[in-house]
Design a protein around this motif. Structure first.
Motif, PDB file in Angstrom:
ATOM      1  N   ILE A  23      14.273  39.413  -7.707  1.00 13.83           N
ATOM      2  CA  ILE A  23      13.923  40.622  -6.958  1.00 13.83           C
ATOM      3  C   ILE A  23      12.738  41.331  -7.602  1.00 13.83           C
ATOM      4  O   ILE A  23      11.776  41.684  -6.931  1.00 13.83           O
ATOM      5  N   THR A  24      12.811  41.551  -8.906  1.00 11.06           N
ATOM      6  CA  THR A  24      11.688  42.115  -9.655  1.00 11.06           C
ATOM      7  C   THR A  24      11.580  41.337 -10.968  1.00 11.06           C
ATOM      8  O   THR A  24      12.402  40.472 -11.255  1.00 11.06           O
ATOM      9  N   ASN A  25      10.593  41.684 -11.784  1.00 13.97           N
ATOM     10  CA  ASN A  25      10.442  41.020 -13.088  1.00 13.97           C
ATOM     11  C   ASN A  25      11.661  41.227 -13.976  1.00 13.97           C
ATOM     12  O   ASN A  25      11.930  40.427 -14.862  1.00 13.97           O
ATOM     13  N   GLN A  26      12.394  42.311 -13.740  1.00 10.55           N
ATOM     14  CA  GLN A  26      13.537  42.636 -14.584  1.00 10.55           C
ATOM     15  C   GLN A  26      14.877  42.357 -13.916  1.00 10.55           C
ATOM     16  O   GLN A  26      15.913  42.472 -14.553  1.00 10.55           O
ATOM     17  N   LYS A  37      21.365  40.360 -12.870  1.00  5.26           N
ATOM     18  CA  LYS A  37      20.933  40.423 -14.263  1.00  5.26           C
ATOM     19  C   LYS A  37      19.753  41.378 -14.316  1.00  5.26           C
ATOM     20  O   LYS A  37      18.691  41.098 -13.778  1.00  5.26           O
ATOM     21  N   LEU A  38      19.977  42.510 -14.947  1.00  2.00           N
ATOM     22  CA  LEU A  38      18.944  43.515 -15.140  1.00  2.00           C
ATOM     23  C   LEU A  38      18.647  43.573 -16.623  1.00  2.00           C
ATOM     24  O   LEU A  38      19.545  43.875 -17.421  1.00  2.00           O
ATOM     25  N   LEU A  39      17.402  43.250 -16.985  1.00  2.00           N
ATOM     26  CA  LEU A  39      17.007  43.217 -18.401  1.00  2.00           C
ATOM     27  C   LEU A  39      17.961  42.325 -19.202  1.00  2.00           C
ATOM     28  O   LEU A  39      18.414  42.674 -20.282  1.00  2.00           O
ATOM     29  N   ASN A  40      18.337  41.178 -18.617  1.00  3.92           N
ATOM     30  CA  ASN A  40      19.235  40.175 -19.216  1.00  3.92           C
ATOM     31  C   ASN A  40      20.671  40.654 -19.415  1.00  3.92           C
ATOM     32  O   ASN A  40      21.434  40.012 -20.121  1.00  3.92           O
ATOM     33  N   ASN A  41      21.037  41.792 -18.819  1.00  8.70           N
ATOM     34  CA  ASN A  41      22.422  42.254 -18.846  1.00  8.70           C
ATOM     35  C   ASN A  41      23.078  41.892 -17.512  1.00  8.70           C
ATOM     36  O   ASN A  41      22.639  42.351 -16.462  1.00  8.70           O
ATOM     37  N   LEU A 115      14.514  48.032   0.624  1.00  9.38           N
ATOM     38  CA  LEU A 115      14.359  47.319  -0.636  1.00  9.38           C
ATOM     39  C   LEU A 115      12.869  47.216  -0.906  1.00  9.38           C
ATOM     40  O   LEU A 115      12.138  46.548  -0.180  1.00  9.38           O
ATOM     41  N   ASN A 116      12.417  47.907  -1.938  1.00  8.25           N
ATOM     42  CA  ASN A 116      11.008  47.970  -2.296  1.00  8.25           C
ATOM     43  C   ASN A 116      10.680  46.814  -3.244  1.00  8.25           C
ATOM     44  O   ASN A 116      10.468  47.000  -4.433  1.00  8.25           O
ATOM     45  N   ALA A 117      10.678  45.598  -2.700  1.00  7.61           N
ATOM     46  CA  ALA A 117      10.430  44.392  -3.493  1.00  7.61           C
ATOM     47  C   ALA A 117      10.147  43.241  -2.541  1.00  7.61           C
ATOM     48  O   ALA A 117      10.385  43.350  -1.339  1.00  7.61           O
TER      49      ALA A 117
END
Length: 134
Positions: A23-26, A37-41, A115-117
């Motif tokens: 969805i995004t880089n993060q 998975k957000l910031l690998n969490n 969704l802004n992506a």
């Protein structure tokens, strides 16, 4: 595929053991695993949160009216949804997908949300596939 007032809803088949949507880089979304998975969490999503995020991913950068979201959710559930229910599910989803408290990914565009992506599928070999292939 079914449409809700010109919105696309794709059917997922189990041909893919895991479908990762970037969805995004993060932020990545594992559809069949029902987690992000957000910031690998890794954070697991409820069934309704998964359905919502999937609907937004298949209709990126488009304002989706709350009534269309309700129609989509009711099509896949025996539950009755209201605008307030949708608001609650979206707030819960935002807490799991937004890196900061100010929404930048799932934004409010009254009388709906967007969704802004520009999500895409990460294939098993890490190549990018358009989400429309689902």
């Amino acid at each position: 595929m079914e449409g809700y007032n010109n919105f696309m809803v794709h059917t997922i088949t189990l041909d893919h053991p895991s479908i990762i949507v970037h969805i995004t880089n993060q932020l990545n979304f594992n559809i069949l695993g029902s987690y992000v998975k957000l910031l690998n969490n890794k954070t697991f999503l409820s069934l309704n949160e998964t359905r919502l995020l999937y609907f937004f991913c298949t209709n990126p950068n488009r304002r989706i009216l709350t009534c269309n979201i309700i129609a989509y959710m009711q099509n896949y559930s025996n539950s009755y949804f209201t605008e307030q229910n949708i608001y609650v599910y979206i707030n819960r989803l935002r807490k799991k997908i937004e890196p900061c408290s100010t929404p930048e990914i799932l934004i409010n565009m009254r009388p709906g949300y967007m969704l802004n992506a520009q999500p895409y599928i990460l294939d098993d070999d890490e190549s990018e596939l358009p989400l429309a292939l689902l």
